[in-house]
Design a protein around this motif. Structure first.
Motif, short mmCIF file in Angstrom:
data_model
loop_
_atom_site.label_atom_id
_atom_site.label_comp_id
_atom_site.label_asym_id
_atom_site.label_seq_id
_atom_site.Cartn_x
_atom_site.Cartn_y
_atom_site.Cartn_z
N MET A 76 1.36 14.87 10.46
CA MET A 76 2.79 14.19 10.56
C MET A 76 3.64 14.29 9.84
N PRO A 77 4.63 14.02 10.00
CA PRO A 77 5.74 15.07 9.71
C PRO A 77 5.63 14.60 8.02
N GLU A 78 6.12 15.75 6.66
CA GLU A 78 6.25 14.65 5.24
C GLU A 78 6.68 13.23 5.19
N GLY A 79 7.73 13.38 6.27
CA GLY A 79 8.93 12.14 6.19
C GLY A 79 8.71 11.22 7.03
N TYR A 80 7.63 11.25 7.73
CA TYR A 80 6.99 10.01 8.04
C TYR A 80 6.08 9.54 7.52
N ARG A 81 5.19 10.23 6.78
CA ARG A 81 4.07 9.89 5.75
C ARG A 81 5.10 8.98 4.76
N LYS A 82 6.36 9.59 4.32
CA LYS A 82 6.69 9.18 3.19
C LYS A 82 6.99 7.64 3.08
N THR A 83 7.74 7.70 4.77
CA THR A 83 8.63 6.53 4.89
C THR A 83 7.93 5.14 5.15
N LEU A 84 6.77 5.61 5.71
CA LEU A 84 5.64 3.67 6.16
C LEU A 84 5.26 4.07 4.53
N ILE A 85 4.90 4.94 3.52
CA ILE A 85 4.35 5.01 2.07
C ILE A 85 5.78 3.71 1.73
N ARG A 86 7.08 4.11 2.45
CA ARG A 86 7.63 3.19 1.38
C ARG A 86 7.94 1.84 1.92
N GLN A 87 7.80 1.63 2.89
CA GLN A 87 7.91 0.64 4.11
C GLN A 87 6.57 -0.19 4.09
N ILE A 88 5.62 0.17 4.13
CA ILE A 88 4.45 -0.40 4.07
C ILE A 88 3.22 -0.72 2.05
N GLY A 89 4.31 -0.31 1.57
CA GLY A 89 4.03 -0.68 0.17
C GLY A 89 4.65 -1.90 -0.41
N GLN A 90 6.14 -1.01 0.24
CA GLN A 90 6.90 -2.38 -0.16
C GLN A 90 6.40 -3.47 0.30
N HIS A 91 5.78 -3.68 1.36
CA HIS A 91 5.56 -4.98 1.94
C HIS A 91 4.71 -4.82 1.37
#
Ligand code: BYC
Length: 332
Positions: free
Chosen positions: A40-55
């Protein structure tokens, strides 16, 4: 509209993508789920970590304003129901932290980022819950807004997040109904109880609208997140849907939505409504809301007072692992 809100700088067209990125985007476009060990692109991974983590953080911090009412719920039945709801939120946090861990970040790392202020949690939990009617308003409006956002997330492109959402949504529907049931009781009760219900609606209406995030024009992540199907709708689309579903519910309760500009717009088939105070929203997410300090210090206290327990668990797991390894060696 889509082009207007494009603020996710660095978004690439299919032609600009590397072969790997293009193959990935094509899988997303074909509605395939992405699983943890896949490229997966690094940005995809980072965005998911940000959104899921915040959630995940939101679910955990979200227990605090409700936990505050467990001992003061008016009947044993209400106490048991509220307790079950608060426990469900802990469960939601755990599924989400587990989903985030599949992306190569630990739960401890995420918690430390929450405590240092590097990661956010939902703005809504920085408002106080002052009366029992607030438990009704939180269930009805806050869980209601959460469901509106999370139902589409069941189709999100990342497999573990999507599967966590399926279970969470089932539980959130129960939460929303228990909130509405409290509001019905209060709105049909004594004049004082009805007044408490109205006051709770007055205080939670605009903060609930803020839960969907800034307006599309100010949403920095929406365009890229939607291209990756991490998000399925824009913030404004979901806010509109929430208003359209919630206003008739307020009318059913005999309560008034605290927005004088609210009006049905036949042409768009939805309500026109006032925007929340976005300055207030940005202040709250910067840490300056009414309860930010209280919430973070409660989490800080739980984290430091739980250190001995976490250490005990790790020591036990290490011991069990070395015992298993020794037994295996002896057997060979
Ligand atoms: N509060 O570009 P944008 C629950 C931040 S818990 C705080 O639109 P995005 C429940 C955003 O993070 C409900 N911050 O962002 C639990 C970004 O800052 P960063 C929680 C917010 O991610 C217990 C910046 O503003 N639900 O249900 O595309 C009891 C720009 O925004 C908020 C979820 O987390 C906010 N309201 O869209 C009861 C759902 N809004 O990160 C109930 C999953 C925006 O760059 N999350 N920000 O520093 C999402 O769907 C999206 O992350 C959002 C925001 C729609 C929230």
């Amino acid at each position: 509209m889509y082009a207007q809100m494009v603020k996710s700088e660095g978004m690439k067209s299919l032609e600009e993508m590397s072969p790997e990125e293009r193959a990935f985007q094509e899988r997303i476009d074909a509605n395939e789920k992405i699983e943890p060990k896949e490229w997966m692109p690094e940005g995809y991974r980072k965005t998911l970590i940000r959104q899921i983590g915040q959630h995940a953080h939101s679910e955990i911090v979200g227990q605090l304003p409700e936990g505050n009412w467990v001992t003061r719920a008016p009947t044993l039945e209400r106490k048991a129901i509220l307790l079950a709801k608060v426990q469900d939120e802990a469960g939601h946090g755990l599924y989400l932290y587990s989903a985030a861990e599949t992306l190569g970040v630990t739960r401890d790392e995420l918690t430390e980022k929450l405590l240092s202020g590097d990661m956010k949690y939902s703005s809504i939990f920085n408002y106080p819950t002052l009366t029992w009617a607030d438990m009704g308003a939180v269930g009805w409006l806050v869980d209601g807004a959460a469901i509106m956002n999370q139902v589409p997330l069941q189709r999100t492109s990342y497999g573990p997040y999507s599967r966590a959402m399926i279970r969470i949504c089932k539980e959130e529907s129960f939460h929303q109904r228990q909130g509405f049931a409290i509001m019905m009781k209060m709105a049909n009760g004594t004049p004082e109880q009805k007044e408490m219900a109205q006051d709770a609606l007055n205080r939670f209406w605009f903060p609930a609208l803020m839960m969907f995030g800034p307006s599309d024009a100010d949403s920095v992540h929406s365009a890229q997140s939607m291209a990756w199907k991490i998000k399925m709708n824009t913030n404004d689309e979901l806010r509109q849907k929430f208003v359209d579903e919630t206003v008739p519910q307020a009318e059913f309760l005999g309560l008034t939505v605290p927005d004088k500009t609210l009006a049905w717009n036949e042409e768009k088939g939805g309500y026109d409504f006032a925007e929340p105070d976005w300055n207030e929203f940005f202040e709250v997410i910067k840490g300056n809301g009414p309860c930010n300090e209280e919430r973070l210090s409660a989490r800080q206290k739980a984290w430091s007072e739980g250190a001995w327990f976490r250490e005990g668990l790790t020591a036990y797991a290490d011991k069990a692992a070395s015992r298993r390894a020794a037994a295996q060696m002896a057997a060979e």
